[in-house]
Design an enzyme around this catalytic site. Structure first.
Site, mmCIF file in Angstrom:
data_model
loop_
_atom_site.group_PDB
_atom_site.id
_atom_site.type_symbol
_atom_site.label_atom_id
_atom_site.label_comp_id
_atom_site.label_asym_id
_atom_site.label_seq_id
_atom_site.Cartn_x
_atom_site.Cartn_y
_atom_site.Cartn_z
ATOM 1 N N ASP A 1 1.936 3.978 -9.674
ATOM 2 C CA ASP A 1 2.844 5.385 -9.860
ATOM 3 C C ASP A 1 1.887 6.676 -9.384
ATOM 4 O O ASP A 1 2.082 7.704 -10.170
ATOM 5 C CB ASP A 1 3.084 5.347 -11.439
ATOM 6 C CG ASP A 1 4.163 4.456 -11.876
ATOM 7 O OD1 ASP A 1 4.684 3.932 -11.213
ATOM 8 O OD2 ASP A 1 4.228 4.065 -13.242
ATOM 9 N N PRO B 1 -0.508 -2.387 0.279
ATOM 10 C CA PRO B 1 0.621 -3.018 1.346
ATOM 11 C C PRO B 1 1.972 -2.723 0.831
ATOM 12 O O PRO B 1 2.416 -3.110 -0.281
ATOM 13 C CB PRO B 1 0.174 -4.533 1.242
ATOM 14 C CG PRO B 1 -0.434 -4.710 -0.127
ATOM 15 C CD PRO B 1 -0.977 -3.356 -0.522
ATOM 16 N N ARG C 1 4.109 3.590 -3.090
ATOM 17 C CA ARG C 1 5.294 4.594 -2.673
ATOM 18 C C ARG C 1 4.855 5.864 -2.553
ATOM 19 O O ARG C 1 5.554 6.857 -1.704
ATOM 20 C CB ARG C 1 6.416 4.337 -3.754
ATOM 21 C CG ARG C 1 7.039 2.762 -3.642
ATOM 22 C CD ARG C 1 7.849 2.476 -5.076
ATOM 23 N NE ARG C 1 6.607 2.537 -6.138
ATOM 24 C CZ ARG C 1 7.096 2.418 -7.556
ATOM 25 N NH1 ARG C 1 8.299 2.012 -7.734
ATOM 26 N NH2 ARG C 1 5.960 2.206 -8.469
ATOM 27 N N GLN D 1 -2.984 -9.557 4.049
ATOM 28 C CA GLN D 1 -2.771 -10.230 3.040
ATOM 29 C C GLN D 1 -1.722 -11.372 3.252
ATOM 30 O O GLN D 1 -0.809 -11.254 3.949
ATOM 31 C CB GLN D 1 -1.711 -9.310 2.375
ATOM 32 C CG GLN D 1 -1.552 -9.514 0.853
ATOM 33 C CD GLN D 1 -0.798 -8.731 0.098
ATOM 34 O OE1 GLN D 1 0.682 -8.515 0.512
ATOM 35 N NE2 GLN D 1 -1.173 -8.384 -1.052
ATOM 36 N N CYS E 1 4.200 -10.114 -5.853
ATOM 37 C CA CYS E 1 5.580 -9.908 -5.345
ATOM 38 C C CYS E 1 6.383 -10.527 -6.433
ATOM 39 O O CYS E 1 6.519 -11.729 -6.654
ATOM 40 C CB CYS E 1 5.541 -10.670 -4.031
ATOM 41 S SG CYS E 1 7.169 -10.184 -3.373
HETATM 42 C C1 FMN Z 1 9.177 -1.734 -0.509
HETATM 43 C C2 FMN Z 1 7.840 -2.563 -1.091
HETATM 44 C C3 FMN Z 1 7.373 -3.525 -0.483
HETATM 45 C C4 FMN Z 1 6.266 -4.073 -1.061
HETATM 46 N N1 FMN Z 1 5.465 -4.875 -0.313
HETATM 47 C C5 FMN Z 1 4.188 -5.262 -0.686
HETATM 48 C C6 FMN Z 1 3.563 -6.481 -0.016
HETATM 49 O O1 FMN Z 1 3.691 -6.670 1.232
HETATM 50 N N2 FMN Z 1 2.410 -6.735 -0.554
HETATM 51 C C7 FMN Z 1 2.094 -6.341 -1.911
HETATM 52 O O2 FMN Z 1 0.901 -6.935 -2.352
HETATM 53 N N3 FMN Z 1 2.712 -5.414 -2.564
HETATM 54 C C8 FMN Z 1 3.969 -5.060 -1.943
HETATM 55 N N4 FMN Z 1 4.598 -4.043 -2.703
HETATM 56 C C9 FMN Z 1 3.750 -3.440 -4.074
HETATM 57 C C10 FMN Z 1 2.981 -2.140 -3.735
HETATM 58 O O3 FMN Z 1 1.914 -2.577 -2.619
HETATM 59 C C11 FMN Z 1 2.458 -1.640 -5.095
HETATM 60 O O4 FMN Z 1 1.866 -2.535 -5.840
HETATM 61 C C12 FMN Z 1 3.771 -1.067 -5.964
HETATM 62 O O5 FMN Z 1 4.556 -0.412 -5.125
HETATM 63 C C13 FMN Z 1 3.117 -0.166 -6.989
HETATM 64 O O6 FMN Z 1 2.235 0.721 -6.559
HETATM 65 P P1 FMN Z 1 3.035 2.538 -6.285
HETATM 66 O O7 FMN Z 1 3.447 2.827 -7.846
HETATM 67 O O8 FMN Z 1 2.010 3.152 -5.866
HETATM 68 O O9 FMN Z 1 4.116 2.207 -5.371
HETATM 69 C C14 FMN Z 1 5.738 -3.303 -2.256
HETATM 70 C C15 FMN Z 1 6.502 -2.326 -2.802
HETATM 71 C C16 FMN Z 1 7.340 -1.852 -2.363
HETATM 72 C C17 FMN Z 1 8.230 -0.754 -3.148
#
Ligand code: FMN
Length: 339
Positions: A210, A23, A233, A77, A109
């Protein structure tokens, strides 16, 4: 095909391949999720939704629940600090005609406006409350309940202990982002701690943090002991990553998107967003997405400046269309000023 890889299973769900879109509030809305599905994403979450907002019946909050019938299986969620609000929110969801496949609780969060209410990542400092929230949500639904956590508030030392208390409270699956809440998005995700959690629980654990390429994702999945991987991301402006994960899984070379595919999809995304939100809101929402579609391309910064200065939806579409004429599949011809 990798014969050792198994589906991600919890509750009645069987998710294959075990790849999950994280998400990402402000990005993984119903429009973008529809695109992710078309590129082979088998499981998505809604953006985080305020339990209090749902319990109060706020129109904008309820709109976050909307999704198409193709956008399944889908987890809704919720975030909140109060077990009663959380169970009320689940009941509100069940009274709508929108169908979900799981309820997920946000316990990761790091945003101040969320943690200052005791919700999101702050629950990792108050595990008894986190446990009460899982129990309250479980008692309000027959759907499987998952929790998305980080490895801790300021250290990962207690990650396995926190995770096992959530498991004992009834969680059916955990997604673990390998950073602490205090870390925000800095530093690196700690996959050793994710792996420790995955190996110490009986419920499935989905690892997150990551993952940026298909080969790396599949390696993390194989080596970590996780039952799935979640990507945030890495899929922004890059739904192609799901296609590439499938290709690598089936033993073929990943077909990386050329410039023309990126432009075509960006324009398609603009049109879908305009149909859903109307042109003005689509323009405002899509500028940030578009920057991701063109990230790393030669000429991307010139294009970004031009897109950001567009004052209307037709102007924005026209800027992207004109720019696309200067890109071949693999090269950028000299871009003229676009503003
Ligand atoms: C802009 C942004 C918004 C996010 N919104 C949520 C969210 O609504 N709910 C949630 O559980 N995590 C949220 N996250 C966290 C991501 O789900 C994820 O756990 C985090 O980016 C790490 O994973 P990644 O390295 O693949 O990006 C958000 C992250 C970013 C950067």
């Amino acid at each position: 095909m990798d014969q050792t890889m198994k589906p991600l299973r919890f509750g009645h769900l069987v998710i294959w391949p075990p790849f999950v879109a994280a998400p990402v509030a402000g990005y993984t809305d119903a429009v973008y999720r529809e695109i992710l599905r078309e590129f082979g994403c088998p499981y998505c979450y809604t953006e985080m939704i305020s339990a209090k907002g749902l319990a109060l019946g706020g129109k904008a909050t309820l709109a976050l629940l909307e999704h198409s019938e193709h956008d399944r299986p889908l987890a809704v969620q919720l975030f909140g600090a109060d077990p009663d609000d959380m169970s009320k929110a689940v009941r509100v969801i069940h009274q709508t005609d929108m169908l979900f496949d799981a309820v997920d609780i946000n316990m990761g969060c790091p945003a101040k406006k969320v943690t200052s209410q005791g919700a999101g990542g702050a629950l990792l400092k108050d595990v008894s409350r986190a446990v009460e929230i899982v129990q309250a949500v479980k008692s309000a639904t027959k759907l499987p309940v998952s929790v998305k956590i980080r490895i801790g508030w300021s250290s990962g030392d207690k990650a396995a202990e926190i995770a096992s208390r959530l498991e004992a409270a009834g969680a059916d699956m955990l997604a673990v982002h390998g950073r602490t809440v205090v870390q925000g998005y800095g530093g690196e995700a700690d996959w050793d701690v994710i792996s420790l959690v995955a190996r110490s629980l009986n419920i499935p654990v989905v690892g997150n943090g990551d993952v940026a390429s298909p080969g790396q994702g599949i390696r993390q999945l194989r080596e970590s002991g996780c039952s799935g991987i979640m990507i945030g991301r890495g899929i922004l402006g890059n739904p192609f990553l799901f296609r590439n994960l499938h290709e690598v899984l089936w033993g073929s070379e990943p077909e990386l998107p050329g410039y023309s595919e990126r432009f075509d999809l960006a324009i398609d995304h603009l049109n879908r967003a305009a149909r859903r939100y109307g042109e003005h809101r689509a323009m405002l929402e899509l500028k940030k997405h578009l920057a991701f579609y063109f990230k790393g391309m030669k000429g991307a910064s010139k294009l970004r400046v031009a897109m950001n200065s567009a004052r209307s939806w037709p102007e924005l579409v026209d800027t992207v269309r004109r720019a696309s004429g200067y890109f071949t599949d693999s090269a950028c011809l000299k871009l003229p000023p676009l503003v």
